[in-house]
Design a protein around this motif. Structure first.
Motif, PDB file in Angstrom:
ATOM      1  N   GLU A   1       8.180  -1.339   6.158  1.00  0.00           N
ATOM      2  CA  GLU A   1       8.727  -0.472   5.118  1.00  0.00           C
ATOM      3  C   GLU A   1       9.019  -1.268   3.841  1.00  0.00           C
ATOM      4  O   GLU A   1       8.717  -0.822   2.727  1.00  0.00           O
ATOM      5  N   THR A   2       9.598  -2.459   4.013  1.00  0.00           N
ATOM      6  CA  THR A   2       9.897  -3.304   2.854  1.00  0.00           C
ATOM      7  C   THR A   2       8.618  -3.776   2.181  1.00  0.00           C
ATOM      8  O   THR A   2       8.561  -3.899   0.950  1.00  0.00           O
ATOM      9  N   ARG A   3       7.591  -4.027   2.968  1.00  0.00           N
ATOM     10  CA  ARG A   3       6.301  -4.455   2.399  1.00  0.00           C
ATOM     11  C   ARG A   3       5.777  -3.400   1.429  1.00  0.00           C
ATOM     12  O   ARG A   3       5.308  -3.728   0.327  1.00  0.00           O
ATOM     13  N   VAL A   4       5.866  -2.141   1.806  1.00  0.00           N
ATOM     14  CA  VAL A   4       5.402  -1.059   0.929  1.00  0.00           C
ATOM     15  C   VAL A   4       6.203  -1.054  -0.376  1.00  0.00           C
ATOM     16  O   VAL A   4       5.651  -0.907  -1.462  1.00  0.00           O
ATOM     17  N   GLU A   5       7.504  -1.236  -0.248  1.00  0.00           N
ATOM     18  CA  GLU A   5       8.387  -1.110  -1.396  1.00  0.00           C
ATOM     19  C   GLU A   5       8.308  -2.299  -2.342  1.00  0.00           C
ATOM     20  O   GLU A   5       8.337  -2.129  -3.573  1.00  0.00           O
ATOM     21  N   LYS A   6       8.167  -3.523  -1.796  1.00  0.00           N
ATOM     22  CA  LYS A   6       8.416  -4.696  -2.621  1.00  0.00           C
ATOM     23  C   LYS A   6       7.250  -5.659  -2.799  1.00  0.00           C
ATOM     24  O   LYS A   6       7.337  -6.587  -3.607  1.00  0.00           O
TER      25      LYS A   6
END
Length: 247
Positions: free
Chosen positions: A52-57
């Motif tokens: 999820e963090t990969r998508v966001e950041k």
């Protein structure tokens, strides 16, 4: 009832300064290939927050990724469905990578369950009636799986799982002939996690001497290479044996 084949998918890094995980499916793709090889009674457990963090950041994503998008309301008083058009925005879907994995499991080919912390992994293993195998695809050092690596702290494993956590999973959960295979770095080293879990769970274990390289996954190969080879720790004890074929 036949035991469950468990495949653990560790989290990928985000903007890693060392260049890890340029290809974001490094761990998912070999996990899916492994699941299809087993054929039935397969459960993939994935550490969801990193994806999820990969998508966001992630600043620069691999060119193989075409993100999906979802509606988001810029004012929290409205849901995405009821949000007025003027304050509605398209955002990258944080579940993009998780949905890719779920789609691969479509039609009941295998099950996918998400965890958000180390206790979640322990609980999933404890709650299984019987375990046929455990495979791990992810970052690691000799003694720990890194469920989260180079996300909140660059170059560091910040959510780890090792022998002390495995102590909560009874050895009696493992059926005869069960195995643990780690495709992470250094886990087959002397006194590493493979050797520790052989003693803990009294099963055959396998791990890499030295680092593993997941770059071949981006070229379509089914599993990572090992710097010094994969070594087996036989359930009956004795010294490790270098494998002559992929585990």
């Amino acid at each position: 009832m036949a035991g469950t084949h468990v495949i653990i998918v560790g989290g990928i890094s985000v903007n890693d300064p060392g260049g890890h995980d340029r290809f974001p499916y490094n761990f998912m793709n070999p996990a899916v290939a492994r699941a299809r090889k087993y054929g039935s009674n397969v459960l993939i457990i994935i550490f969801a927050p990193s994806y999820e963090t990969r998508v966001e950041k992630q600043d620069k994503e691999h060119n193989s990724v075409t993100y999906t998008y979802s509606d988001t309301c810029l004012w929290g008083l409205f849901s995405a469905d009821s949000c007025p058009a003027l304050i509605r925005s398209k955002q990258r879907n944080p579940r993009h990578f998780l949905n890719v994995l779920s789609k691969a499991a479509g039609g009941g080919k295998f099950s996918v369950q998400e965890i958000r912390d180390k206790q979640g992994l322990t609980d999933k293993l404890k709650n299984l009636a019987s375990i046929a195998s455990v495979d791990y695809f992810g970052h690691s050092n000799p003694e720990y799986m890194f469920l989260e690596y180079s996300v909140s702290v660059s170059g560091s494993g910040t959510v780890t799982w090792g022998d002390a956590d495995a102590a909560a999973v009874p050895a009696g959960k493992f059926e005869a002939g069960a195995s643990f295979i780690s495709f992470g770095c250094n886990q087959g080293d002397p006194k590493g996690l493979a050797e520790q879990l052989r003693a803990r769970w009294r099963i055959r274990t396998v791990g890499s001497h030295g680092k593993t390289d997941f770059a071949p996954i981006g070229r379509g190969e089914p599993q990572p290479s090992s710097a010094l080879g994969y070594y087996e720790y036989p359930a009956a004890g004795g010294p490790p044996l270098k494998l002559t074929a992929p585990p």
